[in-house]
Design an enzyme around this catalytic site. Structure first.
Site, short mmCIF file in Angstrom:
data_model
loop_
_atom_site.label_atom_id
_atom_site.label_comp_id
_atom_site.label_asym_id
_atom_site.label_seq_id
_atom_site.Cartn_x
_atom_site.Cartn_y
_atom_site.Cartn_z
N LYS A 7 0.72 -1.12 0.40
CA LYS A 7 0.17 -0.21 0.09
C LYS A 7 1.20 0.85 -0.48
O LYS A 7 1.04 2.19 1.21
CB LYS A 7 -1.04 -0.06 1.17
CG LYS A 7 -1.90 1.28 1.53
CD LYS A 7 -2.91 0.77 2.32
CE LYS A 7 -4.21 2.39 2.50
NZ LYS A 7 -4.60 1.85 1.49
N1 PPE Z 1 -7.69 -1.56 -2.90
C1 PPE Z 1 -7.81 -0.34 -2.70
C2 PPE Z 1 -6.62 0.24 -4.02
C3 PPE Z 1 -7.54 -0.07 -1.78
O1 PPE Z 1 -6.68 1.61 -1.37
C4 PPE Z 1 -8.13 -0.36 -0.31
C5 PPE Z 1 -8.81 0.76 0.70
C6 PPE Z 1 -8.63 -1.31 -0.64
C7 PPE Z 1 -8.43 -2.30 -2.08
C8 PPE Z 1 -9.57 -2.81 0.94
O2 PPE Z 1 -8.19 -2.69 1.35
P1 PPE Z 1 -9.14 -2.71 2.98
O3 PPE Z 1 -9.32 -0.77 3.43
O4 PPE Z 1 -7.15 -3.40 3.46
O5 PPE Z 1 -9.78 -3.37 3.39
N2 PPE Z 1 -8.65 1.64 0.55
C9 PPE Z 1 -7.97 3.15 1.20
C10 PPE Z 1 -7.96 4.15 0.76
C11 PPE Z 1 -9.38 5.27 0.53
C12 PPE Z 1 -8.78 6.41 0.14
O6 PPE Z 1 -8.85 6.99 -0.57
O7 PPE Z 1 -7.68 7.27 0.69
C13 PPE Z 1 -9.07 2.66 2.91
O8 PPE Z 1 -11.11 2.12 2.36
O9 PPE Z 1 -8.87 2.89 3.55
#
Ligand code: PPE
Length: 314
Positions: free
Chosen positions: A158
């Site tokens: 990330k």
């Molecule tokens: N894919 C991506 C590309 C992504 O950024 C997130 C989280 C996820 C999947 C889901 O991952 P998780 O949160 O661990 O379940 N995206 C974060 C970013 C939001 C933002 O705009 O900044 C979030 O959901 O917190």
């Protein structure tokens, strides 16, 4: 607009929100050298509780390792910092954003001589895809932008730089009147949303792209996989062809910010009944019951935050 909280954690100290600054020539500004997390803290009857804190920090340490970034704090130290941050900012619920970045020093692509700085901020963050999204579902499109090819920017990390790709997906979607865009991977299989993992339901089974399809290993994704197992709903991690989206009974997103958000149309094609389907609803109910402390935390997902003494002014 972001509402400031009192303190931000920086390299082991709590500093004022407005003092959490970096120099414009910090490595991260030119070259995107950062790894970060997004974590939610929910209000429960026994006080604020941080959802899957250790799993998020572990992913941040993994992201740092991929980029040869040494973070001078242990998982436990970072966990403690985040609990303390929520406590001293007197938050009942919030979104927590730890960021590790390469700071000021050398210029040029080679970053290993630049200091690693760690910040943790938190603030109140409402519903990511709009208030109605969780109940009604959202209208989305398939993006003309692909997710990064596997041997370009590693999707399991990330990293700040990955979000330039996410921004292209999101900006295009919003410009065309959609709430979100779904990216395909470079082979043309479904990957994920700009900030969410994705699931397709057909005939009572859930399908979600595997980690090899350029997806972030979502903590909410791991949660959905576990809850599906708990609820006896078969879930298969497999390549999902684009057209499977259109003929699905249900499609939904998961993410820390988006939580579990149903999708009601894709490219103006109505998905299923055009509203939240029963599988997404069941998962939402279970998810929210656990995170809001209405059902026992049977998987140990919640880290309680001790509530600050009301009389203790800081
Ligand atoms: N894919 C991506 C590309 C992504 O950024 C997130 C989280 C996820 C999947 C889901 O991952 P998780 O949160 O661990 O379940 N995206 C974060 C970013 C939001 C933002 O705009 O900044 C979030 O959901 O917190």
């Amino acid at each position: 607009m972001l509402t400031p909280t009192e303190k931000i954690w920086h390299n082991g100290r709590f500093i004022a929100w407005d003092e959490a600054r970096i120099h414009v020539l910090s490595h991260v500004v030119s070259y995107g050298t950062s790894v970060f997390e997004g974590i939610r803290c929910y209000e429960t009857p026994t006080g604020p509780s941080i959802f899957r804190l250790r799993e998020h920090i572990r992913r941040m340490l993994d992201s740092a390792k991929i980029y040869r970034m040494e973070i001078p704090y242990s998982l436990e130290e970072l966990a403690e910092a985040m609990v303390e941050l929520v406590r001293i900012n007197k938050m009942r619920s919030c979104y927590i954003r730890p960021i590790a970045l390469r700071g000021y020093g050398e210029m040029g692509v080679y970053s290993l001589k630049n200091p690693v700085e760690v910040f943790v901020a938190c603030w109140e963050w409402g519903k990511y895809l709009g208030e109605e999204a969780l109940a009604q579902g959202v209208d989305v499109c398939v993006s003309s932008w692909n997710r990064m090819a596997p041997n370009t920017l590693p999707a399991l990390a990330k990293a700040g730089a990955n979000y330039m790709n996410s921004q292209l997906i999101k900006m295009e979607a919003v410009a065309n009147g959609y709430a979100e865009g779904i990216a395909l991977d470079v082979s043309g299989y479904v990957s994920e949303g700009s900030g969410e993992n994705i699931y397709v339901v057909r005939d009572g089974k859930i399908y979600t792209p595997p980690l090899g399809a350029s997806v972030l290993p979502g903590i909410t994704r791991a949660t959905v996989i576990q809850l599906a197992e708990d609820l006896g709903i078969p879930l298969i991690e497999t390549l999902v062809p684009r057209e499977m989206l259109y003929i699905a009974d249900e499609v939904f997103f998961s993410g820390t910010a988006a939580e579990i958000t149903p999708i009601r149309s894709i490219d103006k094609i109505v998905i299923g009944q055009g509203r939240r389907g029963p599988v997404a609803e069941k998962l939402q109910h279970e998810f929210f019951a656990i995170i809001e402390g209405r059902k026992p935390d049977r998987h140990g997902w919640l880290t309680p935050v001790p509530v600050a003494e009301p009389s203790q002014a800081r």
